[in-house]
Enzyme design. Sequence first.
Site, PDB file in Angstrom:
ATOM      1  CB  CYS A 189      -0.886  -0.101   1.152  1.00 54.11           C
ATOM      2  SG  CYS A 189      -2.383   1.301   0.881  1.00 54.11           S
ATOM      3  CG  HIS A 236      -3.674  -3.018   3.263  1.00 54.73           C
ATOM      4  ND1 HIS A 236      -2.508  -2.759   4.121  1.00 54.73           N
ATOM      5  CD2 HIS A 236      -4.096  -1.864   2.940  1.00 54.73           C
ATOM      6  CE1 HIS A 236      -2.456  -1.481   4.026  1.00 54.73           C
ATOM      7  NE2 HIS A 236      -3.242  -0.876   3.145  1.00 54.73           N
ATOM      8  CD  GLU A 258      -0.909  -5.426   5.460  1.00 50.29           C
ATOM      9  OE1 GLU A 258      -1.158  -4.150   5.422  1.00 50.29           O
ATOM     10  OE2 GLU A 258      -1.277  -6.035   4.167  1.00 50.29           O
TER      11      GLU A 258
END
Length: 226
Positions: free
Chosen positions: A94, A172, A174
């Site tokens: 990002c 993202h 994660e």
Amino acid sequence: MLIGILQTGLAPDTLVESSGDYPDMFARLLAGNGFSFRTYRVVEGEFPASVKECEGWLITGSRHGAYEDHDWIPPLEDFIRNAYAAHVPMVGICFGHQIIAQAMGGKVERYAGGWAVGATDYDFNGQHITLNAWHRDQVTEKPANAKVLATNDFCTNAALIYDDRMLTVQAHPEFRPEFIDGLMQTRGKGLVPDEVMAAAAERLSDPIQDQTMAAQIAAFFKAKRP
């Protein structure tokens, strides 16, 4: 393999207890690959002494814009270029994706098309992958030496690769769905249009291919280089 996490933002305090901060999320995402991690809070001015201090680098997301005037952004851009020159592998997620592009000669802007939030579909060289997203800024012009790895109609430069040295992703991997939900309840209100958050809320239960992306990141870090 020691991976240095260059932390460029902080998760909302109200979500850290349940989800951890950004370095915790990456350690969880990449668990089981033989990595150890060391965090540097570059957002607070903490930088490694050398690009060789770790065997690979990962730049996190951030609420800040790559184009904003912060004391830590110019030295981070220098660090990116030095790591590239030294052939130390680097991954950007990002904001990390954006700041690497900017440091390497690309352009990052607040996208006129608005926000991408929640489960988002991407074309990774013909492979359909769904990952969580949370961004309004985009890489609108990629650097000359970057190759597009992933795209969709909303985000042309959704993932980029720079030779065998840097791999960057706008989404993202994660972020788990519960964290996206938490962001919508905290940072999203009054910032992200209601209709965008409503559409994201409808897709909170959609399966995401976070481990597919994790495997690509791990393979990139572990690849044999000259």
